[in-house]
Design an enzyme around this catalytic site. Structure first.
Site, PDB file in Angstrom:
ATOM      1  N   ASP A  56      -4.503  -5.014   1.332  1.00  0.00           N
ATOM      2  CA  ASP A  56      -3.190  -5.785   1.415  1.00  0.00           C
ATOM      3  C   ASP A  56      -2.823  -5.773   3.022  1.00  0.00           C
ATOM      4  OD1 ASP A  56      -0.927  -7.179   0.237  1.00  0.00           O
ATOM      5  OD2 ASP A  56      -0.307  -5.952   1.461  1.00  0.00           O
ATOM      6  N   TYR A  61       2.619  -7.075  10.255  1.00  0.00           N
ATOM      7  CA  TYR A  61       2.182  -5.804  10.113  1.00  0.00           C
ATOM      8  C   TYR A  61       1.417  -5.448  11.512  1.00  0.00           C
ATOM      9  CZ  TYR A  61       3.216  -5.711   5.337  1.00  0.00           C
ATOM     10  OH  TYR A  61       3.677  -5.784   3.908  1.00  0.00           O
ATOM     11  N   LYS A  86      -0.269 -12.549   4.610  1.00  0.00           N
ATOM     12  CA  LYS A  86       0.683 -12.920   4.306  1.00  0.00           C
ATOM     13  C   LYS A  86       1.421 -13.578   5.757  1.00  0.00           C
ATOM     14  CE  LYS A  86       2.126  -8.956   1.582  1.00  0.00           C
ATOM     15  NZ  LYS A  86       1.218  -7.904   2.584  1.00  0.00           N
ATOM     16  N   HIS A 119       5.637 -14.678   2.566  1.00  0.00           N
ATOM     17  CA  HIS A 119       5.973 -13.270   2.566  1.00  0.00           C
ATOM     18  C   HIS A 119       7.500 -12.964   2.151  1.00  0.00           C
ATOM     19  CE1 HIS A 119       5.244  -9.129   4.897  1.00  0.00           C
ATOM     20  NE2 HIS A 119       5.791  -9.003   3.779  1.00  0.00           N
TER      21      HIS A 119
END
Length: 300
Positions: A56, A61, A86, A119
């Site tokens: 994931d 990120y 996402k 997200h």
């Protein structure tokens, strides 16, 4: 106490959840949230030593390219893996979501992702019509899904009213809703609402950023089953048929998390853990409008 004997089943041998479109998702994966940073060593360990096959990640990120490097070093074939990524709200919009997905594909060095999510349902400051922005972003995902750029599509952090708004225009029901879920935050009503629509659930922060590991009830039940608190907490989630994606930067913790414990919680165990949030409810992941804007600005 030595818990090694209870850590018996690798993820690759463990159960999967089947989405409404027939796609199988490993019920236990590994998260890559920016908290604590990205660990190449931990990811390679998860893939190569622990049999983890569900990764994931997200554009926010900023580690999709690092994931690609870890996967390459692990030697695990792409066909064995399940990738989730996402789009952040500042990347919403019909054209922008499509561009963002293609950036994810490039950084991950793959031709498709297995699951792509919106997200958060909080739109950037100044958005004239948030409902419309999310609707057109979802339309873009539906088209990417039809084109095979993502094998399934979904949302993250959506509450009932967000889903009801989206329901007015969707032609593909979200396959997944990824939400914060742990013993201090167990949104049973939302989970049941999603299940009635055929939407599966993924739990992030299943250990409540470590806070759940020291709760007296968790410790007592873990002792009863001769397992670690983290194993118990992940089992509590997966026994409900919910996917869990614990994150750690430490290989030893990854090894612990990446085992589906060979135990079955009793109805009393489950009820006790379910009840914690009725008395001690709190979130470990609070995102504000300011966060949406500031974190999004860093992606440009």
């Amino acid at each position: 106490m030595n818990y090694a004997s209870k850590m018996t089943s690798d993820v690759k041998e463990g159960p999967v959840i089947t989405l409404s479109n027939g796609l199988s998702v490993p019920i236990l994966g590994i998260g890559t949230s920016p908290v604590g940073g990205y660990s190449h060593e931990a990811m390679v360990c998860a893939l190569k030593e622990c049999g983890v096959r569900h990764i994931d990640t997200a554009r926010l990120y900023k580690c999709e390219d690092l994931v690609a490097k870890s996967v390459k070093e692990s030697g695990v074939d792409r066909k064995e893996l399940f990738y989730t990524s996402k789009a952040w709200p500042t990347q919403f919009g019909y054209d922008e979501v499509k561009k963002t997905l293609k950036k994810s594909l490039k950084d991950l060095d793959v031709e498709y992702v297995d699951l792509y999510l919106l997200h958060w349902p909080i739109c950037p400051s100044g958005t004239k019509n948030p409902k419309e922005l999310i609707a057109e972003s979802w339309q873009a995902l539906e088209e990417c899904y039809q084109q095979g750029l993502c094998k399934s599509i979904g949302v993250s952090n959506f509450e009932e009213h967000h889903l009801n708004d989206l329901k007015e225009t969707w032609t593909v029901v979200p396959h997944m809703n990824q939400i914060e879920l742990h013993v201090f935050n167990y949104p049973k009503k939302l989970i049941e609402f999603c299940e009635n629509l055929g939407i599966k659930i993924t739990a992030y922060s299943p250990l409540a950023k470590g806070k759940a590991l020291i709760h007296p009830d968790v410790l007592k039940i873990a002792e009863e089953h001769k397992c670690t608190p983290s194993q118990l907490l992940n089992k509590w989630i997966t026994q409900k048929g919910i996917i869990t994606i614990p994150k750690s930067t430490k290989p030893d913790r990854v090894k612990e998390n990446a085992k589906i414990v060979d135990i079955t919680l009793t109805p009393d165990n489950v009820a006790k853990l379910d009840d914690i949030s009725n008395h001690e409810m709190f979130s470990v992941c609070v995102v504000t409008q300011q966060n949406i804007d500031e974190w999004g600005a860093s992606l440009k």
